[in-house]
Design a protein around this motif. Structure first.
Motif, PDB file in Angstrom:
ATOM      1  N   LYS A  30      49.568  26.243  -9.448  1.00 48.99           N
ATOM      2  CA  LYS A  30      49.958  26.429  -8.082  1.00 48.99           C
ATOM      3  C   LYS A  30      51.882  26.783  -8.314  1.00 48.99           C
ATOM      4  O   LYS A  30      52.132  27.316  -7.209  1.00 48.99           O
ATOM      5  CB  LYS A  30      49.467  25.664  -7.262  1.00 48.99           C
ATOM      6  CG  LYS A  30      49.928  25.997  -5.882  1.00 48.99           C
ATOM      7  CD  LYS A  30      49.195  24.977  -5.401  1.00 48.99           C
ATOM      8  CE  LYS A  30      49.119  24.845  -3.393  1.00 48.99           C
ATOM      9  NZ  LYS A  30      48.579  24.052  -2.895  1.00 48.99           N
ATOM     10  N   GLU A  31      52.286  26.091  -8.820  1.00 49.07           N
ATOM     11  CA  GLU A  31      53.850  25.454  -9.170  1.00 49.07           C
ATOM     12  C   GLU A  31      54.535  26.739  -9.619  1.00 49.07           C
ATOM     13  O   GLU A  31      55.575  27.152  -9.322  1.00 49.07           O
ATOM     14  CB  GLU A  31      54.194  24.251  -9.605  1.00 49.07           C
ATOM     15  CG  GLU A  31      55.410  24.035 -10.106  1.00 49.07           C
ATOM     16  CD  GLU A  31      56.278  22.303 -10.303  1.00 49.07           C
ATOM     17  OE1 GLU A  31      57.011  22.210 -11.217  1.00 49.07           O
ATOM     18  OE2 GLU A  31      55.222  22.001  -9.827  1.00 49.07           O
ATOM     19  N   GLU A  33      52.738  29.911  -9.881  1.00 51.49           N
ATOM     20  CA  GLU A  33      53.124  30.209  -8.834  1.00 51.49           C
ATOM     21  C   GLU A  33      54.086  30.370  -7.896  1.00 51.49           C
ATOM     22  O   GLU A  33      54.919  31.692  -6.709  1.00 51.49           O
ATOM     23  CB  GLU A  33      51.645  30.987  -8.315  1.00 51.49           C
ATOM     24  CG  GLU A  33      51.112  31.688  -7.018  1.00 51.49           C
ATOM     25  CD  GLU A  33      50.153  31.595  -6.134  1.00 51.49           C
ATOM     26  OE1 GLU A  33      48.954  32.701  -6.447  1.00 51.49           O
ATOM     27  OE2 GLU A  33      49.601  30.560  -6.283  1.00 51.49           O
ATOM     28  N   GLU A  34      54.113  29.735  -7.661  1.00 54.93           N
ATOM     29  CA  GLU A  34      55.378  29.310  -5.981  1.00 54.93           C
ATOM     30  C   GLU A  34      57.110  29.316  -6.219  1.00 54.93           C
ATOM     31  O   GLU A  34      57.520  30.787  -5.583  1.00 54.93           O
ATOM     32  CB  GLU A  34      55.681  28.599  -5.420  1.00 54.93           C
ATOM     33  CG  GLU A  34      54.306  28.016  -5.076  1.00 54.93           C
ATOM     34  CD  GLU A  34      53.798  26.453  -4.199  1.00 54.93           C
ATOM     35  OE1 GLU A  34      54.407  25.673  -4.930  1.00 54.93           O
ATOM     36  OE2 GLU A  34      52.830  25.975  -3.492  1.00 54.93           O
ATOM     37  N   ASP A  37      56.643  34.163  -6.917  1.00 48.99           N
ATOM     38  CA  ASP A  37      57.656  34.173  -6.086  1.00 48.99           C
ATOM     39  C   ASP A  37      59.176  34.049  -5.642  1.00 48.99           C
ATOM     40  O   ASP A  37      59.346  35.212  -5.156  1.00 48.99           O
ATOM     41  CB  ASP A  37      56.665  33.789  -5.093  1.00 48.99           C
ATOM     42  CG  ASP A  37      56.223  34.242  -3.459  1.00 48.99           C
ATOM     43  OD1 ASP A  37      56.629  35.727  -4.508  1.00 48.99           O
ATOM     44  OD2 ASP A  37      57.348  33.934  -2.822  1.00 48.99           O
TER      45      ASP A  37
END
Length: 79
Positions: A30-31, A33-34, A37
């Protein structure tokens, strides 16, 4: 995707999936991915700004396959 890009993506995914604890793995992915982005948006903004030198936003949009107004938005890091 280019072979180099595909290899980079594979490396990132493989590294993330090597995290043993499933909760930590999920949080790490998740990290990642952020962060990706944000970093990719910044990279695209830089490309659009560089292409704009000596061109109109419409011309930049044509090069990127988007409208001129979208090209300008990309240059500002807008989603």
């Amino acid at each position: 995707m280019t072979p180099a890009t595909e290899e980079a993506v594979d490396t990132l995914v493989e590294t993330a999936t090597e995290i043993g604890d499933l909760v930590e793995r999920y949080q790490g992915i998740k990290e990642l991915e952020e962060v990706l982005d944000v970093r990719l948006r910044e990279a695209k903004a830089e490309i659009a700004k560089t292409l704009y030198e000596g061109r109109s936003w419409r011309q930049v949009g044509d090069l990127l396959g988007v409208t001129g107004s979208r090209a300008e938005q990309i240059s500002r890091g807008a989603r």
